[in-house]
Each structure stands twice: as structure tokens, then as C-alpha cells.
Scaffold this motif. Structure first.
Motif: not given
Length: 498
Positions: A195, A198, A304-305, A308, A314-315, A319-320
Motif C-alpha cells: 500500500l 501509493t 486508500l479511503w 476501502s 484497507y483503511f 498502513y499509512m
């Protein structure tokens, strides 16, 4: 006598505009102080928090052979295969203590701080780079994941390093070696967390702004991205097939989650607000540098928002984490521009250290990786070790908590061996992370005189929550002798009566 100066290079010749040029040999202090500060904070009480559930999985996988790791990731955690293999190699040399398991993350965070300073210097100048690197060191979320035996620190290092390598490649777009280095940086990003790729959206914005008419830059960037995608295909295919098992628990995000994510990334709302306010001050700085960092910081979160809201979400803030360096680079530029003297910058940094001191302390408490009421596996292990008698067996309530057996086993002495009564097939034998248990528990008892029972929660009934067949098998032959209740667990000793 007049001093002749060479003409400024033309953008069409592939040379970097003067505002983007950087001294090829920056002072060691520029990156050394941020790296040193980050490492010092990371090492402070790094072993104090008990290993979290995910960290216990990392420990379990690190103890498996190379072949066993590859066999397991065919069924689960394929996206973490590179990290597990790295940790396996690391622990085979340095052991599996909490310090050893977390050291790769701590060192990676220190490396990320150095890269933050170097990227900030190239974009906004020396003072902004140094300030950004020191800001990065003070963020509680940085210390938190420097204490995590998971790949998040390595992801942050790979993302910031790839940004630095891209800037270097754009300085000399005709150099295949620089583009090769950038390609390797991108591959490292994908290997540690898919991820995080991105962040390429920010890289694309930088190439658009920096080398819009430079064909060699586009060729280099395009080839690097294609090579990275090609390397990621096997992991993507395996990982996609495993998503419903691995991240089914992540809920679909709403509007509030899009706002709250920022305080989660920093691990404190006050720190998040302070740093983001400083980042906004940098909007008056060089437009192309600001756009690059802003796109890197914000767009991956929005992407990702958005995705999801399908069948898989995936939010999840961990992961961010890779967007943090971009925000901090902007904040460093904003602080350096608004506080023009070194004492003023030092005062702001000291104030930030002060307001985050309580959060830094909290992150180093024993149950920091679980929260209030979390399972104290170390206390449970001490309870068993204190009264252990050779021949004792053990039962875990895996229905309640799969990590029970890993957590207690990690903190028990390695030479203390107990038969896991209801274990039919271990995760290692199954090439999986989960075990299978006896379908007929009564037949799995072997006349043990004493059995330790570990269940989740502080409960009055020591057999509370056990599958009925297991509870019936134990009640038929055993009676509770004594029980202790460390945080989040009940540890009971059962003695045979029949």
C-alpha cells in the motif's frame, strides 16, 4: 580583473534548475543529529513494552526455517514474506529478545530521520532539512513504531529513501545508475508494504513539476515504475487471495475516520495539530516542493479511503504511516521560515518535546502495545514458572485468543517444556499461523497430574469460555487448585482427582 561565471544550465539539457541543486556532500550533522536523536529516543526503554499480538507472530515466523517461512506465506501473510525472511536472518545472529526483535525497526526509523533531513534540505534548504529531521525524532508515533517488531519502520525508511533517490535521479536524468538506485528504492517500498506504493502519486507530481519536458526523466521514471510493478506481481496475486482472511476485521471508513486518522498517525492529537499547523506555514515556500510533499502526504490517504468502500477495507492508520515524513518535511520548512533564528527553532522543538513527554512515557509502559486491561503474558509466565513441576501440561483457550500460546510461550524459559494438551497440529506443521485442536478432547488427556489453564479475561470460573467439549473433559478429571489473575488473563492450576 573580472571573474567569469558559467552560464546557468538549461532545463532542456537535463540539468537541474538552480533552486533544486544540492551540495553533493552535506555536512554529517545535517542527517547525523536527526538520526542520532531518533535512535536515542527509540532505544530508550525499547524492551519495556510486552510484545504485541502482531509482534508475537513476527517472533513465531522468525523462528521458522527459510523453507518453512516460504511454505507458510503461500497460505497467509504473503505481503510480509520479505520482512519475515529478514527477521529470520537477523534473529539467527542476534537472538530473539525484545531488543533484538525491535532493533531493525529502531535503526530503520533513525535512517528515515536522516532521509527526512536530506530530502528537506534538497527541497527547502539546510535549516529546513535539519529542523524537519529533528521534528521527526520527537513525534510519539515514530518512537511507537520504532518499538514494533513489524515492517512499519522499514517502510518509512524505504519511502523517504526512494524520494531522495528520485531527487538525485532528476538532478541527472541521463544517468542509468541513479535511475537504477531509484528502482531499487521503489522495490524496497513494495516489498515491505504494497500500500505504501501509493506514494508514487507524489513522485509523479514531482516529475511533472520538475522535468515536464525532459524525455530522459520520463523514460527513467517510467522504466523504474514498470520494473517495480513487475517485481510486485507475485506478491500482489498471493496477497490479494489472502485479504479476506488477514484484514477482514478492518471496518469500512466513514467521514470521521478521514479526520481522525491524523491524530492516530502522530499518536497524539496535540502533536498532530502542532506539526500540521507548521506544515501549513510552509505553503508560502517554493510551490513545486510544497506540491510534491502535499501530494505525498494527503493523496495516498484519500486513495486508500476511497478504495476501502469496496468489499475489503484497507483503511488502517498503521498502513499509512509512510505519509508522516512528508508532513514533517513541510513542517520543518514552515518552522525554519517562521522562526528565523536558531534559538527560536530550538524553543519550538523544546516545547514540542515537552507537550509530547507524557505520550512518550505512556508508549513505554508494559502494556503499551495493548492498552488498558491488555493481557500481561509476562506475569502469566512468571506465575507458571514459579510453581512449575516437571510433567505439568498446559491448556490455552485459543477460541478466545489465538495469541495466548505464543504470548505465554515467549516469556516462559526456553527449557521449560509442557505438553499442549488439546493441540492436534501446530501452526509450524500446518504451514500456517493457526493451530488445530483435538476434535475429541477427552481422548487427548494422558493422565497428567497437573494442568495449567490460561484463558482471556479476569474470570471467576477458570474454565470460562472454553469449548464445551474441552471444559467437560477437564471437569471430569480435574478440579481447580488455585488461580491468579494478571491483567487481562486468568491462570489456573488444575489437579487430577480421578
Amino acid at each position: 580583473m573580472a571573474i567569469l561565471t558559467p552560464p546557468a544550465p538549461r532545463t532542456g539539457d537535463g540539468a537541474a534548475p538552480e533552486a533544486w541543486r544540492s551540495d553533493p556532500s552535506p555536512a554529517v550533522g545535517l542527517w547525523g543529529w536527526p538520526a542520532g536523536a531518533t535512535l536515542a529516543l527509540a532505544m530508550y526503554r525499547i524492551s519495556e513494552p510486552l510484545l504485541g499480538r502482531d509482534e508475537l507472530t513476527s517472533w513465531d515466523m522468525s523462528g521458522r526455517s527459510f523453507g518453512q517461512v516460504l511454505a507458510t506465506v503461500r497460505h497467509v501473510d504473503a505481503v510480509l514474506a520479505p520482512y519475515y525472511l529478514l527477521l529470520h536472518a537477523w534473529t539467527s545472529v542476534f537472538g530473539d529478545s525484545a531488543l533484538a526483535l525491535r532493533m531493525p525497526s529502531a535503526m530503520a526509523m533513525a535512517g528515515a530521520a536522516a532521509c527526512v533531513a536530506l530530502v528537506g534540505r534538497r527541497l527547502f534548504g539546510h535549516r529546513a532539512g535539519l529542523t524537519g529531521g529533528l521534528l521527526f525524532a520527537l513525534i510519539p508515533g515514530v518512537s511507537r513504531f520504532a518499538h514494533e517488531a513489524r515492517p512499519y519502520g522499514l517502510v518509512m525508511l524505504a519511502v523517504t529513501l526512494s524520494a531522495l533517490l528520485l531527487l538525485r535521479a532528476l538532478d541527472r536524468p541521463g544517468s542509468p545508475w541513479r535511475w537504477s538506485g531509484y528502482t531499487l528504492g521503489l522495490v524496497a517500498v513494495g516489498l515491505f508494504h504494497l500500500l505504501a506504493l501509493t506514494a508514487l502519486i507524489g513522485h509523479l507530481a514531482l516529475v511533472l513539476l520538475r522535468a515536464r519536458r525532459e524525455r530522459r526523466a520520463w523514460w527513467g521514471f517510467g522504466c523504474a515504475v514498470l520494473a517495480c510493478v513487475g517485481c510486485m506481481v507475485p506478491i500482489v496475486l498471493l496477497g490479494r487471495a489472502q485479504t479476506t482472511r488477514q484484514i477482514w476485521w478492518i471496518t469500512e471508513p466513514g467521514g470521521w475516520e478521514l479526520i481522525d486518522i491524523w491524530s492516530q498517525l502522530f499518536y497524539t492529537g496535540l502533536c498532530a495539530g502542532t506539526v500540521m499547523l507548521l506544515a501549513m506555514v510552509a505553503c508560502q515556500q517554493r510551490r513545486d516542493a510544497v506540491v510534491f510533499c502535499a501530494v505525498w502526504a494527503v493523496v495516498p490517504v484519500l486513495v486508500l479511503w476511497g478504495i476501502s468502500h469496496g468489499h475489503i477495507s484497507y483503511f488502517y492508520f498503521r498502513y499509512m504511516l509512510f505519509v508522516l515524513p512528508a508532513i514533517v518535511i513541510l513542517a520543518g520548512a514552515g518552522l525554519a521560515a517562521s522562526a528565523r533564528s536558531r534559538p527560536a527553532i530550538a524553543s519550538v522543538l523544546a516545547a514540542l518535546a515537552l507537550i509530547t513527554a507524557f505520550d512518550q512515557k505512556t508508549l513505554r509502559e508494559p502494556l503499551a502495545h495493548y492498552g488498558a486491561g491488555g493481557p500481561d503474558f509476562a506475569a502469566a509466565a512468571r506465575t507458571i514458572e514459579k510453581d512449575y513441576v516437571p510433567g505439568d501440561a498446559i491448556v490455552y483457550n485459543r477460541v478466545q485468543e489465538e495469541a495466548l500460546s505464543l504470548g505465554v510461550s515467549y516469556y516462559l524459559p526456553r527449557d521449560l517444556k509442557m505438553r499442549d494438551v488439546f493441540l492436534a497440529e501446530s501452526p509450524v506443521r500446518r504451514d500456517d499461523l493457526a493451530a488445530t485442536e483435538c476434535p475429541q478432547p477427552a481422548r487427548c488427556l494422558r493422565g497428567e497430574k497437573r494442568i495449567w489453564l490460561v484463558v482471556s479475561g479476569n474470570v471467576a470460573d477458570p474454565l470460562f469460555g472454553l469449548p464445551p467439549t474441552q471444559a467437560d473433559a477437564l471437569w471430569a478429571h480435574y478440579t481447580p487448585y488455585r488461580a491468579e489473575r494478571p491483567s487481562g488473563l486468568t491462570v489456573s492450576l488444575l489437579v487430577r482427582t480421578k
